[in-house]
Design an enzyme around this catalytic site. Structure first.
Site, PDB file in Angstrom:
ATOM      1  N   CYS A 110      31.394  52.296 -52.716  1.00  0.00           N
ATOM      2  CA  CYS A 110      31.648  50.912 -52.557  1.00  0.00           C
ATOM      3  C   CYS A 110      33.017  50.661 -53.193  1.00  0.00           C
ATOM      4  CB  CYS A 110      30.825  50.022 -53.403  1.00  0.00           C
ATOM      5  SG  CYS A 110      31.282  48.256 -53.660  1.00  0.00           S
ATOM      6  N   PHE A 249      32.620  55.997 -33.273  1.00  0.00           N
ATOM      7  CA  PHE A 249      31.127  56.799 -32.871  1.00  0.00           C
ATOM      8  C   PHE A 249      32.073  58.038 -31.948  1.00  0.00           C
ATOM      9  CE2 PHE A 249      28.592  53.362 -33.118  1.00  0.00           C
ATOM     10  CZ  PHE A 249      27.693  53.740 -34.107  1.00  0.00           C
ATOM     11  N   ARG A 251      32.923  60.911 -31.313  1.00  0.00           N
ATOM     12  CA  ARG A 251      32.431  62.520 -30.887  1.00  0.00           C
ATOM     13  C   ARG A 251      32.141  63.162 -29.839  1.00  0.00           C
ATOM     14  NH1 ARG A 251      26.559  60.299 -34.126  1.00  0.00           N
ATOM     15  NH2 ARG A 251      27.774  59.254 -36.135  1.00  0.00           N
ATOM     16  N   GLY A 252      32.516  64.380 -29.723  1.00  0.00           N
ATOM     17  CA  GLY A 252      32.236  65.178 -28.414  1.00  0.00           C
ATOM     18  C   GLY A 252      33.515  64.663 -27.670  1.00  0.00           C
ATOM     19  N   ARG A 254      33.156  61.298 -26.404  1.00  0.00           N
ATOM     20  CA  ARG A 254      32.959  59.984 -26.248  1.00  0.00           C
ATOM     21  C   ARG A 254      33.686  59.212 -27.280  1.00  0.00           C
ATOM     22  NH1 ARG A 254      28.890  59.300 -22.632  1.00  0.00           N
ATOM     23  NH2 ARG A 254      27.746  60.852 -21.919  1.00  0.00           N
TER      24      ARG A 254
END
Length: 272
Positions: A110, A249, A251-252, A254
């Protein structure tokens, strides 16, 4: 003697075939106090490496200072109980600092623990107007490229990283820490201390995208924020309002671009 960033500890590994004694590297974390003109402003749990970068980045992103020329002197002092990052600020800065003063002893997950008010937590952000262009190919490769620059994670499998991605050049700077927001502060501090304009590249994170990461990027003038995981809904609202391109997101092959996609182009990157 400098505090090591990782230590080796013995453990018993349990598996279907039985048990085995192992030795595993664990990331260290220590309390780091940010001290300005003799007064403690914040205490954070952090990895003990790159403390000067962390302190300068934290001071900038939290509004303790607005430029490095407000610093008269700086030193790092290690104690048995932790580390002090000591700033001496130029005359006149103390009054401005009083408005942002807080003391926090927060867990590594946090970046907003212990602040004085809800208004401080959701303070207005500057507009990021940098016209950076990042190719789709560079965006898709960003988190994989960052993964190749994480020696502390390779050793411990337990730390986050923040990287600076310059179009046409790739990842140029990386900082690691047990806390994602600490890693970002270290990176912001490293860029500032080396005279690198944060508006000239994108920040790549190994974590989810939360409110404090967007806030720190907006204050630093970073136009693109990329992560391997999801944004929170309010982090997205802040990115939309501040003019930051937020991609998650990644990743790969995408990626998902949630705000200001105009900065992501189909052009082939080139080195100027």
């Amino acid at each position: 003697m400098a505090i090591p960033s990782a230590i080796s500890r013995r453990a018993v590994s349990l598996h279907p075939g039985g048990a085995a004694d192992i030795c595993r590297a664990l990331p260290e974390e220590v309390p780091v106090a940010i001290v300005c003109n003799g007064t403690s402003q914040a205490v954070m749990m952090a990895s003990p490496g790159d403390i000067a970068d962390f302190a300068h980045g934290f001071a900038l992103s939290e509004g303790f200072i607005t430029s490095l020329d407000q610093i008269e002197a700086f030193e790092v002092a290690e104690h048995d109980s932790g580390i002090e990052a000591r700033f001496w600020l130029r005359q006149g800065r103390a009054e401005a600092l009083a408005a942002r003063r807080r003391f926090m002893a927060g867990p590594v997950g946090c970046g907003l623990c212990g602040i004085d008010s809800l208004a401080e937590a959701m303070r207005p952000l500057p507009q990021v107007r940098a016209g950076l262009g990042l190719s789709r190919a560079e965006l898709i490769r960003a988190t994989e490229d960052l993964r190749a620059h994480q020696p502390l994670h390779d050793q411990t499998h337990a730390t986050h990283a923040a990287g600076f991605l310059v179009p046409g050049q790739g990842i140029t700077h990386v900082r690691e820490d047990v806390g994602r927001h600490n890693a970002l502060d270290k990176l912001i501090g490293a860029l500032a201390r080396q005279g690198v304009d944060a508006a000239g590249g994108a920040i790549v994170m190994t974590s989810r995208l939360s409110v404090e990461l967007v806030q720190k990027c907006a204050i630093a003038g970073v136009p693109v924020l990329i992560a391997v995981s999801a944004p929170t809904a309010h982090a997205l609202r802040l990115a939309e309002g501040a003019g930051i391109t937020l991609a998650a997101f990644v990743r790969g092959a995408r990626a998902q671009v949630y705000s200001h996609p105009i900065r992501i182009t189909n052009e082939v990157p080139h080195v100027a």
